[in-house]
Design an enzyme around this catalytic site. Structure first.
Site, PDB file in Angstrom:
ATOM      1  N   ASP A 186       0.814  -1.216   0.000  1.00 42.51           N
ATOM      2  CA  ASP A 186       0.000   0.000   0.000  1.00 42.51           C
ATOM      3  C   ASP A 186       0.847   1.265   0.000  1.00 42.51           C
ATOM      4  O   ASP A 186       2.003   1.269   0.432  1.00 42.51           O
ATOM      5  CB  ASP A 186      -0.914   0.037   1.225  1.00 42.51           C
ATOM      6  N   ARG A 232      -3.045   7.532  12.798  1.00 44.31           N
ATOM      7  CA  ARG A 232      -2.649   6.367  13.587  1.00 44.31           C
ATOM      8  C   ARG A 232      -1.261   5.852  13.220  1.00 44.31           C
ATOM      9  O   ARG A 232      -0.572   5.315  14.069  1.00 44.31           O
ATOM     10  CB  ARG A 232      -3.640   5.206  13.375  1.00 44.31           C
ATOM     11  N   VAL A 244       1.460 -10.910   0.291  1.00 43.94           N
ATOM     12  CA  VAL A 244       1.715 -12.298   0.648  1.00 43.94           C
ATOM     13  C   VAL A 244       0.561 -13.155   0.128  1.00 43.94           C
ATOM     14  O   VAL A 244      -0.605 -12.849   0.329  1.00 43.94           O
ATOM     15  CB  VAL A 244       1.872 -12.474   2.174  1.00 43.94           C
ATOM     16  N   CYS A 255     -33.862 -10.565  -0.927  1.00 44.43           N
ATOM     17  CA  CYS A 255     -35.206  -9.988  -1.013  1.00 44.43           C
ATOM     18  C   CYS A 255     -35.344  -8.787  -0.086  1.00 44.43           C
ATOM     19  O   CYS A 255     -36.067  -7.828  -0.391  1.00 44.43           O
ATOM     20  CB  CYS A 255     -36.255 -11.041  -0.684  1.00 44.43           C
TER      21      CYS A 255
END
Length: 978
Positions: free
Chosen positions: A461, A470, A509, A589
């Site tokens: 990435d 983070r 991987v 449905c």
């Protein structure tokens, strides 16, 4: 009070918003925090709360940097030795978040200074100074936290004052459900819809909506619940209310909780403990005395702590502990060996322990600022003594400092063990949030920094803005760069000893990369650590570790929840041995015709996005580029599906091909009419609101909700939102320039002439999952030929390609989430379902996992504590039993901690021999198929029923007998390649 007008950067904080909520984020962004002490623990806490987005962080630590500080303080460098810790750390911490100013307090904080903060955190200070600050904070009603780590020991303490209000004690979504019945009685028993557990607990509050008959309950004051069973609960007297007839929803109402905290001074004498490990029930009280004894020792020795491994100092600490215990109002039985180890490790400074407490304490700071989640009330003590190598007692000489950045770790494990850490060979799979924290910890530990050490990292990435909240190794200037390379560069700056020791990869991987991660690669490794965000990749790596018999460290987070798992060859079960149940899917449905929850309409809108803006463009491109498209690409499709696909291609290339943006507005307005008016009219034509089933029950009974058609209203913001997003996405597909002028688009949409709709007879609508009839009548055999004949010749579109809209949730400018939000909320409006805002829609449609840096920090700390044990295996530390390892589960919101020993591998017995998943039969020569069969028959008295390689069956009794006979003499190298 938080400023309700504060703007939150959703692109940056998106994952954290799903943990805390917007209101808590706003409160946090109005909170100033003071951190006293900038060694490793203080820096880790500061890092986490800066990433979280408080209003400001002020640092106080005028002490000079020492080389040993580099054991855990990742923002200090060797050239900083002698400089003030806070001054050096502040600018590096400030880089973490542009919205959080970081300043340095240049004098000892006074009571007047403390009163300016919402919360103060005190780490490295003498006990009498902590008590002074604690008294001042308590008096000023400022939240106070004291925390320390000493080697493999640590504690934290909270004083948030009297009547501290916790707005949400758990952070869980309020429960809701459909009502099937309510008794008109003294108990008021509520029955939920069949097979739908209410999930409520005694004493919780609920209110109601959409109740028919007993309408007094709609929007009523919250009523307290008494649980009678999984599907029933009582709400008190309903005898004076109208009789219940049908329908309705219950909603849980969260109840704020008021908590009283003792001051640090009072709590020191009369402590209460939150247990972090129930297997160590007797330790918190002893460690409470032990930490006071360390402070007493330091006071008596001019600020010096006990020397590592020194028995005289340990004896003095034990003597001081006994004195303190004798004077204590809560005397406890002291374990001399435990206090000896505490003394030995007093100067220890371990990055994994700092990460554990840094994440935990930072979350407590956020609780203080927001009132979100239940704080720790009083003390929490935690130790990880089981990390010490078994049977290896370092000498005082081995534990003594050597003027190294690793002295804090050497003080606990010794120099010999440090050499093992330095020469370890590790594979880190993923360098996102967990991967960044893991690499930081490893750099501080000196993992792989020796001559034989190496760390392999793989991550395919690139960095996005939403990662920066983070994944703290990345900065805004790194957006678009590869994660693995950027993370490696960042940790080398933290510890130059890692230079040349990190090998970066960008390969996913999987079976397709086994030529890269081959036998030679895995044979060179000591262990593997997963930092992955999907189960499939985790299970693949688990299978590889079982095959190559490598230890695996596994972890994951979900908001404030985290878990860790250690996998040790032959000793524990593998990761894949225990699996979570699969997620429940929404019946087709329900999605198509009978939604009853916002999750249903969001999934419908997500599918609609693909059906309008992704699949048609891909089909057109395939048609234009694939010879004999119908025969090749649609060979497996049924006739109805073929017709649907071909009509879409014809519409895109001929019938409805837009030439200008105005054509896109017309197209969008027509889609609005089809989806939210015509389709609903047809549904109600087939099943009127007063329809009765064959059993005599109303057709539109819960969970079904009877819809209403929507007429387009140019003054309705939601209606225009749909047209704006749909028109721009349609324009994108065809390479036309978009338009964001809402006034222009609104006027153009209002001017579109829409043909009136008349419902048709004979249209079939799926009512349940077992109903396989089509949505429309039978396909005319000649219809397919007619449509194929109407398609243009692909050669007349040479070089033409449409642009499929590949769903991207984190780009706020691409209209993807805008469309899904509008489409979902319009459908919710059809069915009377409460609408969802853009943030909530984005989370569900994008399947976003809530995440926050505090949990990630703590979880990676726990993983690295297990890594110490795994590294010890390489030094002959094979005496470890399964209960020496710890699998962990934490929920920082509650807070809750649970540790358990791993599960042993399942063994199966054959002819008095036991085998588990870890066992294998290894052969050192290229055998024939017959030799292998004979080996198992003669040596193990086992009959071979099947031999396979990948998905290919090489041998089995049901395979053609002649083929099997021809293979018996073949060597396996021939069999596999043939």
């Amino acid at each position: 009070m938080a400023d309700s007008g504060v703007e939150i950067d959703e692109a940056l904080y998106s994952r954290q918003i799903y943990v805390l909520g917007v209101e808590a984020m706003k409160k946090m962004s109005a909170s100033n925090v003071l951190i006293v002490g900038l060694k490793g623990l203080g820096c880790e806490i500061a890092k986490n709360i800066i990433l979280a987005g408080v209003k400001s962080v002020t640092l106080y630590d005028p002490s000079a940097v020492e080389i040993a500080d580099l054991s855990s303080q990742f923002f200090l460098h060797s050239e900083d030795v002698g400089k003030p810790r806070a001054t050096v750390s502040a600018p590096r911490l400030a880089e973490l978040n542009q919205y959080v100013p970081v300043s340095v307090l240049d004098k000892e904080p006074t009571p007047e200074d403390i009163a300016l903060f919402k919360c103060i955190v005190v780490t490295d200070l003498p006990l009498h100074k902590k008590l002074e600050l604690g008294d001042a904070a308590h008096k000023s009603k400022v939240c106070f936290i004291s925390a320390e780590t000493r080697g493999l020991f640590g504690y934290t303490f909270n004083d948030f004052g009297e009547q501290f209000v916790v707005e949400d004690t758990t952070g869980e979504e309020p429960l809701s459900g459909m009502v099937a019945g309510i008794e008109q009685s003294a108990d008021g028993v509520v029955t939920c819809l069949d097979e739908t557990r209410h999930g409520l607990e005694d004493g919780q509050l609920v209110t109601f909506s959409e109740i028919q008959g007993m309408v007094e309950l709609n929007g009523c004051e919250p009523r307290r619940v008494k649980v009678l069973g999984p599907y029933t609960f009582s709400i008190g007297d309903t005898s004076a209310l109208s009789a219940y007839t049908r329908g309705g929803l219950f909603q849980q109402v969260k109840e704020p909780s008021s908590v009283n905290f003792a001051s640090f001074r009072d709590a020191l004498q009369s402590p209460e403990f939150l247990f972090s490990d129930f297997a160590k029930f007797d330790r918190p009280a002893q460690l409470h005395i032990g930490f006071q004894a360390l402070h007493a020792f330091s006071t008596a020795h001019a600020g010096k702590l006990p020397r590592p491994g020194n028995d005289d100092d340990a004896a003095e600490v034990l003597s001081l502990a006994k004195e303190i215990n004798d004077k204590s109002a809560q005397k406890t039985e002291l374990d001399a060996e435990l206090l000896k180890k505490l003394s030995y490790q007093a100067t220890g400074d371990l990055s994994p322990m700092v990460a554990v407490f840094g994440g935990l304490v930072a979350q407590e700071v956020l609780k203080a600022c927001t009132g979100k989640f239940m704080p720790i009330n009083n003390f929490l003590y935690f130790d990880a003594l089981e990390c010490l190598p078994i049977g290896l007692e370092p000498t005082e000489e081995d534990l003594a400092p050597i003027g190294s950045r690793y002295d804090g770790q050497i003080a606990v494990f010794g120099r010999k063990f440090q050499e093992q850490i330095a020469n370890y060979r590790e594979f880190l799979v993923g360098s996102g949030a967990i991967g960044c924290e893991m690499l930081k910890n490893w750099a501080m530990m000196g993992l792989a920094s020796g001559p034989n050490g190496v760390i392999h990292i793989t991550d395919m990435d690139t960095i996005e803005k939403s990662n920066l909240n983070r994944q703290f190794l990345f900065r805004p200037s790194d957006v678009g760069k590869l994660k693995s390379e950027t993370a490696a560069t960042a940790v080398v700056k933290m510890n130059p000893d890692m230079e040349g020791k990190i090998v970066t990869h960008q390969d996913r991987v999987g079976s397709e990369t086994e030529a890269v991660y081959n036998d030679v690669f895995f044979d060179s490794l000591d262990a593997v650590t997963n930092a992955l965000d999907n189960v499939e990749a985790r299970q693949y790596m688990d299978r590889r570790c079982v095959f190559y018999r490598k230890p695996l460290l596994e972890s994951g987070t979900l908001g404030t929840k985290g878990n860790t798992q250690v996998v040790v060859p032959f000793l524990t079960e593998s990761y894949s041995a225990s699996r979570d149940p699969p997620e429940q899917s929404i019946p087709m449905c329900t999605l198509k015709n009978f939604p009853n929850a916002i999750e249903h309409t969001i999934q419908w809108a997500r599918d609609l996005f693909a059906g309008l803006f992704t699949q048609p463009a891909e089909n057109v491109n395939a048609y234009l580029s694939t010879p004999n498209y119908v025969d090749v690409s649609l060979a497996q499709s049924n006739e109805a599906s073929k017709i649907e696909t071909l009509v879409t291609i014809r519409d895109c290339l001929v019938t409805n091909k837009p030439l200008a943006f105005d054509d896109c507005i017309v197209w969008a307005r027509q889609r609005f009419e089809e989806l939210y008016n015509n389709a609903i009219q047809q549904l109600l034509f087939n099943f009127p609101k007063d329809a009765i089933t064959s059993s005599g029950q109303p057709f539109w009974s819960p969970p079904k909700r009877a819809p209403d058609a929507i007429a387009f209203d140019p003054s309705n913001v939601l209606h225009v939102d749909f047209v704006v997003a749909a028109a721009n996405l349609h324009a994108f597909n065809f390479g036309l320039k978009g338009n964001r002028d809402r006034g222009y688009i609104t006027a153009a949409a209002a001017a579109v002439n829409v043909s009136p709709f008349a419902p048709k007879s004979g249209v079939k609508i799926q009512v349940n999952e077992n109903d396989t009839s089509a949505e429309s009548g039978a396909v005319d055999a000649d219809q397919l030929e007619s449509i194929m004949a109407s398609l243009p010749d692909p050669s007349s579109f040479a070089g033409v390609r449409l642009l499929p809209a590949d769903f991207e949730k984190d780009d706020d400018s691409n209209f993807h989430i805008d469309f899904i939000t509008a489409a979902s909320n319009l459908r919710a409006s059809n069915y009377g379902i409460t609408l969802a805002n853009r943030i909530r829609t984005k989370q569900i449609a994008g399947k976003i996992i809530p995440a926050i840096a505090t949990t990630t920090s703590l979880v990676t700390g726990l993983v690295c504590l297990e890594l110490y044990k795994i590294i010890g295996m390489g030094s002959g530390d094979s005496k470890r039993k399964i209960d020496d390892y710890k699998n962990g589960f934490v929920n920082l919101a509650l807070p809750f901690f649970a540790f358990s020993e791993p599960i042993a591998p399942l063994k199966q017995k054959f002819n008095d021999n036991e085998y588990s998943d870890w066992d294998s039969f290894d052969f050192d020569r290229d055998m024939t198929l017959q030799e292998l069969i004979d080996y198992f028959t003669n040596e193990h008295k086992l009959e071979v029923s099947m031999i396979s390689s990948g998905v290919t069956i090489l041998y089995s009794p049901f395979v053609n007998k002649k083929k099997i006979e021809s293979r018996l003499a073949m060597k396996f190298s021939e069999l596999v390649s043939s």
